[in-house]
Design a protein around this motif. Structure first.
Motif, short mmCIF file in Angstrom:
data_model
loop_
_atom_site.label_atom_id
_atom_site.label_comp_id
_atom_site.label_asym_id
_atom_site.label_seq_id
_atom_site.Cartn_x
_atom_site.Cartn_y
_atom_site.Cartn_z
N VAL A 150 0.85 -1.20 0.00
CA VAL A 150 0.00 0.00 0.00
C VAL A 150 0.89 1.25 0.00
O VAL A 150 1.88 1.31 0.73
CB VAL A 150 -0.94 0.04 1.23
CG1 VAL A 150 -1.83 1.28 1.19
CG2 VAL A 150 -1.80 -1.22 1.31
N ILE A 151 0.51 2.22 -0.82
CA ILE A 151 1.24 3.49 -0.91
C ILE A 151 0.24 4.58 -0.53
O ILE A 151 -0.88 4.61 -1.05
CB ILE A 151 1.73 3.71 -2.36
CG1 ILE A 151 2.79 2.67 -2.72
CG2 ILE A 151 2.27 5.11 -2.58
CD1 ILE A 151 2.37 1.74 -3.79
N PHE A 152 0.65 5.46 0.37
CA PHE A 152 -0.22 6.60 0.72
C PHE A 152 0.39 7.89 0.16
O PHE A 152 1.56 8.19 0.41
CB PHE A 152 -0.36 6.74 2.24
CG PHE A 152 -1.29 5.72 2.85
CD1 PHE A 152 -2.67 5.91 2.82
CD2 PHE A 152 -0.79 4.58 3.45
CE1 PHE A 152 -3.53 4.98 3.36
CE2 PHE A 152 -1.65 3.63 4.01
CZ PHE A 152 -3.01 3.83 3.97
N LEU A 153 -0.41 8.64 -0.58
CA LEU A 153 -0.02 9.98 -1.05
C LEU A 153 -1.03 10.94 -0.45
O LEU A 153 -2.24 10.73 -0.59
CB LEU A 153 -0.08 10.06 -2.58
CG LEU A 153 0.84 9.13 -3.37
CD1 LEU A 153 0.56 9.26 -4.87
CD2 LEU A 153 2.31 9.44 -3.09
N THR A 154 -0.57 11.99 0.20
CA THR A 154 -1.48 12.92 0.86
C THR A 154 -1.46 14.24 0.10
O THR A 154 -0.41 14.88 0.00
CB THR A 154 -1.04 13.12 2.33
OG1 THR A 154 -0.70 11.84 2.85
CG2 THR A 154 -2.13 13.76 3.15
N ASN A 155 -2.61 14.61 -0.45
CA ASN A 155 -2.62 15.72 -1.39
C ASN A 155 -3.89 16.57 -1.25
O ASN A 155 -4.97 16.11 -1.62
CB ASN A 155 -2.53 15.16 -2.82
CG ASN A 155 -2.03 16.19 -3.79
OD1 ASN A 155 -1.24 17.05 -3.44
ND2 ASN A 155 -2.51 16.11 -5.02
N PRO A 156 -3.76 17.81 -0.71
CA PRO A 156 -2.60 18.44 -0.09
C PRO A 156 -2.14 17.68 1.15
O PRO A 156 -2.95 17.00 1.79
CB PRO A 156 -3.10 19.84 0.28
CG PRO A 156 -4.28 20.09 -0.57
CD PRO A 156 -4.90 18.76 -0.81
N ASN A 157 -0.86 17.86 1.46
CA ASN A 157 -0.29 17.12 2.58
C ASN A 157 -0.55 17.83 3.91
O ASN A 157 -0.60 19.04 3.98
CB ASN A 157 1.22 17.00 2.35
CG ASN A 157 1.89 16.10 3.36
OD1 ASN A 157 1.31 15.11 3.80
ND2 ASN A 157 3.11 16.42 3.73
N ASN A 158 -0.73 17.04 4.94
CA ASN A 158 -0.80 17.54 6.31
C ASN A 158 0.42 17.00 7.04
O ASN A 158 0.63 15.79 6.99
CB ASN A 158 -2.09 17.03 6.99
CG ASN A 158 -2.18 17.43 8.45
OD1 ASN A 158 -1.52 18.36 8.89
ND2 ASN A 158 -2.99 16.72 9.21
N PRO A 159 1.26 17.79 7.70
CA PRO A 159 1.04 19.18 8.10
C PRO A 159 1.69 20.23 7.21
O PRO A 159 1.69 21.41 7.60
CB PRO A 159 1.71 19.21 9.47
CG PRO A 159 2.90 18.34 9.30
CD PRO A 159 2.46 17.24 8.37
N THR A 160 2.23 19.88 6.05
CA THR A 160 3.02 20.88 5.31
C THR A 160 2.14 21.78 4.44
O THR A 160 2.53 22.92 4.16
CB THR A 160 4.05 20.18 4.42
OG1 THR A 160 3.35 19.37 3.46
CG2 THR A 160 5.00 19.31 5.22
N GLY A 161 1.01 21.28 3.95
CA GLY A 161 0.14 22.07 3.08
C GLY A 161 0.54 21.97 1.61
O GLY A 161 -0.16 22.48 0.74
#
Ligand SMILES: Cc1ncc(COP(=O)(O)O)c(C=O)c1O
Length: 352
Positions: A150-161
């Motif tokens: 499993v690959i997680f991409l966070t978009n927009p990312n938390n905590p960077t924005g």
């Protein structure tokens, strides 16, 4: 005795305890302070007819139907969860056995790593760059070498924005041999989405929530959109009745008032840009670009500033003095009055 009985993977964990202070401006958890109380009247009216003695609809049919119509997908492509937190858990539970790998970029939302640890999985991390930008080449190199499930991409990312360019997301998907989960908890403030990729790639799942843009964090409603094949696979581990009837009702009322939410989202985006400009004018500060409803900044004396703000009634988020987020603070975008109070206190401190 109890410690000895615990699963090995859980022994090093400590309970997740968000800070709770009585403050004038709660700007620590990326909530939507514009919505506070306004939805309540409508929810209360509908609650009068709710049969609380009956179990909720286990399939959350009404809310899934509304989402499917809005998003132009089939209802069979949607799972409703007790927050998108639960969707993360479902994905991990469906695919990760002891020793299996997940891949994340860091820093990011902590729940991928924590949930994976509980499952006995191994979390591989690819650091973001100097300005917290996504390092696509390195991410793909590690992915090809380690073959995470499993690959997680966070978009927009938390905590960077920060955001991941769509081309990079496509490259990750094209090169992956696992499930690619794209967490779009803050998507409404960015307005770009990978949801169209769900139709093309049956291993892609997009995660969304009503907690942020729609101001429903207290009700705990999140959802996933994926191919019917992947949705069916994730559904195998979904507990029955996972979203309470009160939460389903709140979600329905919230989605019925979507037009109102759209106005609020625009206000929050405008405020984000205003706060960003003001922060950029201060000394000894580095402000990271954000496409979400919060701003991350690195500042001299971060811990003192964090405590000073609490004492004056403003709660933001401090990330400690270690690791890539050392010296960083994250402020959620609140109402104009709350943002002004935060900015005034910060300016006063910096000018002291
Ligand atoms: C990136 C990201 N994903 C998921 C969540 C979980 O949201 P919820 O469980 O409220 O839907 C959060 C909450 O802060 C988040 O920042």
């Amino acid at each position: 005795m109890i410690e000895g009985l615990l699963k090995e993977s859980v022994r090093s964990l400590t309970p997740y305890k968000p800070k709770s202070y009585k403050v004038l401006a709660k700007l620590d958890a990326n909530e939507n302070n514009h919505v506070a109380l306004k939805l309540n009247d409508k929810i209360i009216e509908e609650l009068k007819n709710l049969k609380i003695n009956e179990y909720p609809d286990s399939d959350s049919t009404v809310v899934r139907g509304m989402l499917a119509e809005d998003l132009g997908v089939s209802i069979d492509q949607i799972i409703l969860g007790c927050g998108s937190d639960q969707i993360i858990t479902l994905i991990i539970n469906a695919f990760i056995d002891k020793g299996d790998k997940i891949l994340i970029h860091t820093p990011t939302f902590d729940m991928y790593r924590i949930t994976n640890q509980v499952a006995g999985g191994v979390t591989l991390e690819v650091p973001l760059g100097e300005n917290f930008e996504f390092n696509c080449a390195e991410f793909i190199r590690v992915m090809k070498e380690e073959k995470p499930k499993v690959i997680f991409l966070t978009n927009p990312n938390n905590p960077t924005g920060g955001v991941i360019p769509k081309d990079d997301i496509i490259q990750v998907i094209e090169n992956s041999t696992g499930i690619v989960a794209i967490d779009e908890a803050y998507m409404e403030f960015y307005k770009d989405s990978a949801i169209d990729l769900v139709e093309k790639y049956n291993n892609v799942v997009v995660l969304r929530t009503l907690s942020k843009a729609f101001g429903l964090a207290g009700a705990r409603v999140g959802y996933s959109i994926a191919s019917t094949e992947l949705t069916e696979a994730i559904n195998r581990v979904k507990p029955p009745y996972n979203v309470s009837s009160i939460d389903q009702l709140a979600a329905k009322v919230c989605l019925e008032n979507k037009e109102w939410s759209k106005e609020i989202i625009e206000e929050i985006i405008d405020e984000r840009e205003r706060v960003k400009d003001k922060l950029n004018k201060l000394c000894n500060i580095k402000v990271y670009n954000s496409e979400a409803n919060f701003i991350l900044f690195n500042i001299k004396n971060a811990k003192d500033i964090y405590e000073h703000l609490i004492n004056k009634g403003v709660l933001i988020r401090h990330f400690g003095e270690q690791g890539p987020l050392a010296g960083c603070l994250r402020v959620s975008i609140g109402t104009k009055e709350q943002n002004d109070l935060f900015l005034k206190l910060l300016e006063d401190y910096v000018l002291l």
